[in-house]
Scaffold this motif. Structure first.
Motif: not given
Length: 324
Positions: A57-77
Motif C-alpha cells: 500500500f505504501a509503495l503503490f497507493s500512499w506514495y503516489p498520492m503524496v508524490r502527486e500532491f508535491l508535483l501539483a506545486f512543482q515544475k520540472t525543467e
C-alpha cells in the motif's frame, strides 16, 4: 488434678509450620519449548503478511498520492525542480479544454447513473424472480466483467461501425436512418455509456441480487395481503430493505464514473468527435504523456481528488443524519 492435666497435650501434635514445610509445593508445568516456538512462528507469519500488505500500500497507493500532491506545486525543467505554488492550477483552469472535460465527465456520470445504476438493479429483480437456473443467469450477467476490456471494446466497435455494424444493420431492416454512433458528437458519449454499462454491470447486479435474497419473504406476503401489486412491493418493501446497499453503490458509482478513462480512450481515442468524449482523467493523461507537463497533470488530479473527497464526506454526513 493439676493444671498440667487440664491443658490439652500437644505432644505428638503436628506443628503448622512443619506442615507447611512438609506440604508438597505445586509446580506449574513449564510451557513446552515446541509450543512456544510454534506461537512465535505463528505471530511472525501473521506480522510478516501484515508488513507485506502495508509495504505494498505504501509503495503503490500512499506514495503516489503524496508524490502527486508535491508535483501539483512543482515544475520540472531540464532536470531542475522548482516550487511554483499555484501556477500549475492556474494553467489548468485557464485551459479551454478544462471546462469541456468537466462538462463531459458530469454528462457521463449523469447518463451512467440513469443506465448503469438502474439497469443492474432491474436485472437483479428479474433474476431474483426465477426459481431455477439462477446460477446460469448469474454467470451470464457476470461474463462481460470477466472479459478483457479490449475484447469488449472491439465488440462494441463492431456493433457501432457505420458501414457493417450490427446496430446499423438492424436500423436498415427496420427502414430507419442509420447513425454515426461514435462519429456523431451528439451520440458519442451515449454510445460510450452504453458500452461501459454492459462491461461493468455484472458486479453490481450480483451485489443487488445478494441483497434481494436477504429480504424476508414474510414482508412480501404481508404486502400481498394488503393488496399491493408488483410496483408497490418494490417501492414499499424492496427499496427500503435495500436502501443501505443502494446508497453505497450510488457513492461507488459516482466515484467510478468521475474517473472514467478506459472506455472513451479505447472507443473514441479519448477525445472523440469535437472533443465530445474528453474526460477529466483523459485530460490528465494528455497533460502528463502528450504535453509532458506533469505539474499540470498532478494539479488537475488533485482537483479531482478534492472534489470526490468532498462528495464522499458530504454523503457520509447526510447518511449519518438520516440514520439518527
Amino acid at each position: 488434678m493439676t493444671a498440667t492435666g487440664l491443658t490439652p497435650s500437644t505432644q505428638g501434635a503436628p506443628d503448622p509450620a512443619s506442615q507447611a514445610a512438609a506440604r508438597p509445593t505445586a509446580h506449574h508445568p513449564a510451557r513446552a519449548p515446541g509450543r512456544l516456538a510454534r506461537s512465535v512462528r505463528r505471530n511472525l507469519t501473521a506480522h510478516g503478511f501484515l508488513i507485506g500488505a502495508v509495504v505494498c500500500f505504501a509503495l503503490f497507493s500512499w506514495y503516489p498520492m503524496v508524490r502527486e500532491f508535491l508535483l501539483a506545486f512543482q515544475k520540472t525543467e531540464r532536470g531542475r525542480t522548482t516550487w511554483v505554488g499555484l501556477d500549475n492550477l492556474t494553467t489548468v483552469v485557464n485551459d479551454p479544454a478544462f471546462w469541456q472535460a468537466w462538462r463531459n465527465t458530469l454528462l457521463f456520470t449523469a447518463l451512467a447513473l440513469v443506465l448503469g445504476f438502474a439497469v443492474p438493479f432491474v436485472t437483479a429483480l428479474v433474476i431474483n424472480e426465477f426459481r431455477h437456473g439462477q446460477g446460469y443467469l448469474r454467470l451470464l450477467v457476470y461474463l462481460p466483467v470477466m472479459l478483457p476490456p479490449v475484447a469488449s471494446v472491439l465488440l462494441f466497435k463492431y456493433l457501432y461501425d457505420p458501414g457493417y455494424g450490427l446496430l446499423n444493420e438492424l436500423l436498415r431492416l427496420l427502414h430507419l436512418p442509420e447513425q454515426q454512433w461514435l462519429q456523431d458528437p451528439d451520440l458519442a458519449m451515449l454510445s460510450v455509456v452504453v458500452a461501459a454499462t454492459w462491461m461493468n454491470m455484472g458486479g453490481a447486479t450480483l451485489i443487488y441480487l445478494a441483497a434481494l435474497q436477504g429480504i424476508p419473504g414474510e414482508l412480501y406476503e404481508a404486502a400481498e395481503l394488503d393488496g399491493a401489486g408488483l410496483l408497490r412491493k418494490i417501492w414499499h418493501v424492496t427499496i427500503p430493505q435495500t436502501r443501505l446497499i443502494l446508497t453505497l453503490m450510488l457513492l461507488m458509482q459516482v466515484i467510478a464514473t468521475m474517473q472514467v478513462f478506459v472506455e472513451p480512450f479505447l472507443l473514441t481515442g479519448g477525445a472523440g468527435p469535437e472533443g465530445s468524449t474528453t474526460t477529466v482523467v483523459h485530460l490528465i493523461y494528455q497533460y502528463a504523456f502528450s504535453f509532458n507537463n506533469y505539474g499540470a497533470a498532478a494539479a488537475l488530479g488533485l482537483l479531482l481528488l478534492v472534489l470526490l473527497a468532498g462528495f464522499s464526506a458530504a454523503y457520509v454526513r447526510l447518511s449519518r443524519t438520516e440514520e439518527a
